[in-house]
Design an enzyme around this catalytic site. Structure first.
Site, PDB file in Angstrom:
ATOM      1  N   CYS A 170      -9.454 -87.848-138.707  1.00 25.20           N
ATOM      2  CA  CYS A 170      -8.758 -88.625-139.713  1.00 25.20           C
ATOM      3  C   CYS A 170      -7.269 -88.611-139.430  1.00 25.20           C
ATOM      4  O   CYS A 170      -6.798 -87.885-138.562  1.00 25.20           O
ATOM      5  CB  CYS A 170      -8.997 -88.020-141.093  1.00 25.20           C
ATOM      6  SG  CYS A 170      -8.428 -86.310-141.139  1.00 25.20           S
ATOM      7  N   CYS A 175      -5.565 -85.281-139.543  1.00 20.54           N
ATOM      8  CA  CYS A 175      -5.647 -84.432-138.351  1.00 20.54           C
ATOM      9  C   CYS A 175      -4.467 -84.700-137.436  1.00 20.54           C
ATOM     10  O   CYS A 175      -3.924 -83.799-136.800  1.00 20.54           O
ATOM     11  CB  CYS A 175      -6.922 -84.729-137.569  1.00 20.54           C
ATOM     12  SG  CYS A 175      -8.391 -84.722-138.570  1.00 20.54           S
ATOM     13  N   ASP A 196     -20.900 -95.732 -79.563  1.00 22.04           N
ATOM     14  CA  ASP A 196     -19.765 -95.538 -78.670  1.00 22.04           C
ATOM     15  C   ASP A 196     -19.649 -94.029 -78.452  1.00 22.04           C
ATOM     16  O   ASP A 196     -19.449 -93.278 -79.394  1.00 22.04           O
ATOM     17  CB  ASP A 196     -18.505 -96.092 -79.347  1.00 22.04           C
ATOM     18  CG  ASP A 196     -17.314 -96.050 -78.413  1.00 22.04           C
ATOM     19  OD1 ASP A 196     -17.508 -95.743 -77.226  1.00 22.04           O
ATOM     20  OD2 ASP A 196     -16.200 -96.324 -78.880  1.00 22.04           O
ATOM     21  N   ASP A 241     -15.871 -94.400 -83.671  1.00 21.45           N
ATOM     22  CA  ASP A 241     -14.963 -93.551 -84.441  1.00 21.45           C
ATOM     23  C   ASP A 241     -13.907 -94.392 -85.146  1.00 21.45           C
ATOM     24  O   ASP A 241     -12.993 -93.860 -85.758  1.00 21.45           O
ATOM     25  CB  ASP A 241     -14.328 -92.463 -83.567  1.00 21.45           C
ATOM     26  CG  ASP A 241     -13.556 -93.039 -82.396  1.00 21.45           C
ATOM     27  OD1 ASP A 241     -13.425 -94.276 -82.329  1.00 21.45           O
ATOM     28  OD2 ASP A 241     -13.084 -92.262 -81.560  1.00 21.45           O
ATOM     29  N   ASP A 299     -12.712 -99.436 -81.597  1.00 25.51           N
ATOM     30  CA  ASP A 299     -13.941-100.231 -81.562  1.00 25.51           C
ATOM     31  C   ASP A 299     -14.075-101.143 -82.775  1.00 25.51           C
ATOM     32  O   ASP A 299     -15.157-101.598 -83.101  1.00 25.51           O
ATOM     33  CB  ASP A 299     -15.162 -99.324 -81.412  1.00 25.51           C
ATOM     34  CG  ASP A 299     -15.032 -98.044 -82.178  1.00 25.51           C
ATOM     35  OD1 ASP A 299     -14.263 -98.039 -83.163  1.00 25.51           O
ATOM     36  OD2 ASP A 299     -15.671 -97.047 -81.816  1.00 25.51           O
TER      37      ASP A 299
END
Lengths: 751, 119
Positions: free
Chosen positions: A27, A30, A440, A639, A643
């Protein structure tokens, strides 16, 4: 395709502002209490509590622990707002919605049962009598209350989409239950205008359907919560605080306040807060939560550490390099979330169908009612009503629409658990169909870091002397082979001899002057060109290259000084991983820039089906295209360094990351664990997900195409059976729960 | 009597076809500009037809009002864009369209539907 930048509208963050979640404020009173308790803490300059999102932002220079304590003394619980704050907000909103659905279910269910019992057992006087009409009018009002209170959103939704010329689930539910209520109320108002056997009322039907649909929605919500567990787990990995060294002191701060180049202490058992580079100490770090790699990784000074991983043994310091949205973990979360939202092609048909589904069902419902009107038995109106209602209620476009995305959510999340990050939904679908995998070699099958594997000094030389001279020359070179030699010298504590001049001869080797001597390092051809007699070492060199070693000849002042072999060691589990791929019927092809002797050596060591040697980086994509030309569905594993075109060309591009490179743009799938097993894992998860999607689609299509005709009464001429609209409501509610539950089965899948 | 009922039924079917398919394409709420608010509520995106231009940045601000889980995602098909929406927390999706075409955006189960037209 598009450049995207997104902003979530969030409160601006001041330096020295701590955000707390205070979930149990109920509320406005609070709010005042919490604010007061926060302001009473010494060092707090201001505190603002936001009741709407149950949070507090506190301007202060004190530890959040003190703030949390102050709030708890005031009788509330507080916690530091997590950086993925939106996820806890989402959870909160979902919980509220879930509870509301349950409340609606209970209220509508209770009233429905009352009405149901009253109608079935004839507890109320007949509607033709005065007392009967009054009591049935009360029932009608009760049912109306249920329709408005627990089903109001269907009616407003239906009306709103109707205005927009669109129709959805709400349209079907609202029409179905609305028709039931309007007809029944007519019977109450004008009982005599209906024949005696047609004087049946459907208040219980309307309300029970609403109750079932609310229950179904609540169950579905619960099941859905589980589908996003993988992402919640990832968000949960992020620690909330970091122990930073500032002004010579170690202080604990929220990780949002960390800066780049901060020095952070991580003690044993603690989580690494953000990404960085180890600067002091050493330890073993458990990275399994990110990479799926179960064995803790040793970290020494200079090594990278990743936020969210757990420090197992020693205490260490590291310098932060990436914080906030840039950390590997944040990027992973982002990527997984995005991938979970993509739809593979397999789901497009269902999308197209669900786009026209509702109007089609409306038409079927009208046709049903016409058929019963023209050909049905007496009382015509009762049969028309029951069948039409059933058709409207039982049709479930939701199950159809959910079938694909919900499985994708779970599948992508599952993959992330195994360190497999999927970027696109289509990759998820394609991975299971691959017939050939091109790998690869460097950095995938092998470690990608060459080491000195042989050193054979000529007569008059020994290992130390040779290595001292050679490493002195090679320390001028950036070439990976040179690096391997320099590293080896370092490892043996040999001081490299400084050299006076250095010249690289492209494609052959290097020329240098060291201690007044002329040094040549390079391949056999280089020695021949410079008239260096290599004698028997030529044979030895051939032998080494058959073992996948690259041979370097050394000569000093025109005389052979020895040969060195450098090789890129094969990862310990590459062979097993490749056999695993082959045993699932996939052809494995190794691609490498090495000469064919080296390539053959590695190929036979790991057991690939084919290898292609001496491939230039720019030709890798062509090799992939050639395979595709032969009708293969090709996956390419690399990797991600040189590539990229081949990864893009392949049907599915896999990039093997080194732990922290999560955002390899050219790849469809990033494997966080540096192991080829990730490829099989990805393929298996893909297969499982696609078959899960198929089950869902089959179930949803099957359900609708069986249920709608049955609801329309297709069995009636044969068996005299008609579907009760209440059962139709229950079936509809269950159908989407079933789809979600089936998708959740994927959570137990082990690749 | 039976003629009237049958006629009414057929007219109703005609109405469904006209209202949801034929008329729909002419009447969709239409919007252009660099910043567009889209309300996500009660089963519809409002506006549901968005015009954009190639190379011109656009910001779509989605405001979700509907708490049901259907509304939580917006997924564009054909473009790599998606968003997770929170109830009452506007979400800004900024991007620059790079290709011409019509791209549908829908919720996860394709009940909410909208279209982005890039010219």
């Amino acid at each position: 395709m598009v450049t995207e930048n997104k902003k979530e509208t969030a409160a601006s963050k001041l330096p020295g502002t701590v955000r707390l979640d205070v979930p149990d404020m109920t509320c406005a009173g609070c709010v005042a209490k919490v604010e007061k308790s926060l302001r009473s803490v010494p060092g707090v300059k201001g505190a603002d509590v936001n009741f709407a999102d149950l949070s507090a932002s506190v301007e202060c220079d004190v530890s959040p622990d003190l703030l949390i304590k102050a709030v708890s003394e005031a009788g509330y619980t507080a916690s530091l707002a997590s950086p993925g704050g939106d996820s806890s907000e989402k959870d909160n909103a979902e919980l509220i919605h879930y509870r509301q659905l349950l409340r609606l279910t209970v209220v509508s269910g209770a009233i429905s049962i009352l009405i149901f019992v009253a109608s079935v057992f004839g507890l109320l006087p007949p509607v033709e009598t005065g007392a009967g009409r009054v009591s049935w009018a009360i029932v009608s009002a009760l049912a109306l209350f249920v329709l408005i209170y627990a089903g109001g959103r269907f009616f407003t939704g239906a009306l709103k989409s109707f205005k927009h010329h669109s129709a959805n689930m709400d349209t079907l539910i609202a029409t179905g239950t609305g028709v039931a209520w309007v007809y029944s109320t007519f019977v109450v108002l004008f009982p005599t205008s209906f024949s005696e056997i047609a004087r049946h009322m459907y208040f219980d039907t309307a309300t029970l359907i609403i109750a079932f649909i609310n229950l179904g929605a609540a169950l579905e919500m619960r099941a859905r919560g589980k589908t996003s567990q993988a992402i919640k787990r990832l968000i949960g990995l992020q620690p909330k605080t970091a122990r930073v060294l500032r002004g010579g002191e170690e202080i604990s701060i929220p990780i949002e306040e960390l800066l780049i180049d901060d020095i952070v202490r991580v003690r044993p058992g603690e989580k690494v807060p953000v990404d960085g580079e180890l600067t002091e100490g050493s330890s073993y770090v458990d990275e399994s939560m990110l990479t799926g790699e179960p064995v803790p990784v040793q970290k020494n000074v200079g090594d990278e550490v990743t936020g969210g991983t757990i420090n197992k043994s020693g205490s260490f310091l590291f310098k932060t390099t990436r914080i906030g949205k840039d950390t590997a973990l944040s990027q992973i979360i982002d990527m997984v979330r995005k991938a979970q939202n993509t739809k593979p092609a397999i789901g497009r048909l269902a999308d197209r169908v669900s786009g026209v589904f509702v109007p089609v069902v409306l038409i079927i419902a009208i046709l049903t009612s016409l058929v019963w009107f023209n050909f049905g038995p007496e009382p015509v109106i009762t049969y028309m009503l029951v069948t039409t209602m059933s058709v409207l209620i039982i049709a479930c476009p939701c199950a159809l629409g959910l079938a694909t995305p919900i499985s994708v959510m779970v599948g992508v999340g599952k993959a992330a658990e195994y360190g497999v990050l999927i970027r696109r939904g289509d990759a998820l679908q394609q991975a299971g169909r691959l017939s050939a995998i091109v790998i690869d070699k460097t950095g995938t099958i092998t470690e990608g870091k060459p080491i000195l594997s042989a050193i054979e000094p000529a007569v008059g030389w020994n290992e130390e002397k040779l290595l001292a001279v050679v490493s002195g020359v090679e320390s001028n070179s950036e070439h990976p082979l040179a690096q391997a030699i320099v590293e080896a010298a370092k490892g043996k504590a040999i001081t490299p001899e400084a050299c006076e001049s250095f010249e690289a001869v492209s494609g052959h080797g290097v020329k240098a002057v060291s201690g007044g001597r002329n040094i040549l390092l390079g391949n056999k051809r280089f020695m021949e060109l410079n008239n260096v007699p290599i004698g028997e070492s030529g044979l030895r060199a051939d032998e080494l290259s058959r073992q996948a070693q690259t041979v370097i000849f050394a000569s000093v002042d025109g005389k052979a000084a020895g040969i060195l072999g450098v090789s890129d060691p094969v990862k310990p589990d590459s062979k097993e991983a490749i056999q695993r791929l082959r045993s699932s019927g996939i052809k494995v092809i190794m691609l490498t820039g090495d000469n064919s002797a080296t390539a053959e050596a590695v190929a036979s060591q790991v057991g690939v089906d084919e290898y292609i040697a001496e491939v230039l980086p720019q030709d890798k994509a062509n090799e992939v295209a050639k395979l595709q030309g032969r009708g293969e569905i090709v996956g390419m594993v690399g990797d991600g360094v040189n590539d990229a075109p081949a990864l893009a060309r392949a049907d599915v591009g896999f990039a093997i990351g080194t732990g922290t490179d999560v955002a390899i743009e050219s790849a469809d799938i990033t494997l966080m664990r540096g192991s080829l097993h990730g490829v099989s894992d990805a393929i298996n998860i893909s297969k499982a997900t696609v078959s899960n999607i198929k089950q869902n689609l089959l179930g949803a299509f099957g359900y609708n195409s069986l249920a709608i005709p049955i609801a329309a009464g297709i069995l009636f001429p044969l068996t005299g059976m008609l579907l009760n609209p209440i059962i139709a409501g229950a079936a509809m509610a269950l159908s989407s729960v079933t789809v979600v539950t089936n998708a959740n089965r994927l959570r137990w899948f082990k690749p | 009597m039976s003629f009237i009922v049958n006629l009414a039924g057929i007219l109703l079917i005609a109405f469904v076809i006209w209202w949801f398919w034929i008329y729909k394409s002419r009447s969709e709420a239409n919007a252009g500009g660099d910043k567009i608010d889209i309300i996500v509520d009660a089963g519809v995106y409002e506006p549901s037809l968005i015009h954009a231009r190639v190379g011109k940045p656009i910001t779509l601000r989605f405001i979700r009002k509907d708490a049901s889980p259907c509304a939580e995602k917006v997924i564009f098909s054909g473009i790599d864009l998606s968003a997770d929406l929170l109830v009452d927390k506007p979400y800004e999706l900024s991007f620059t369209p790079e290709n011409k075409g019509e791209f549908e955006f829908t919720c996860q189960m394709a009940m909410y539907r909208g279209k982005l037209v890039v010219e």
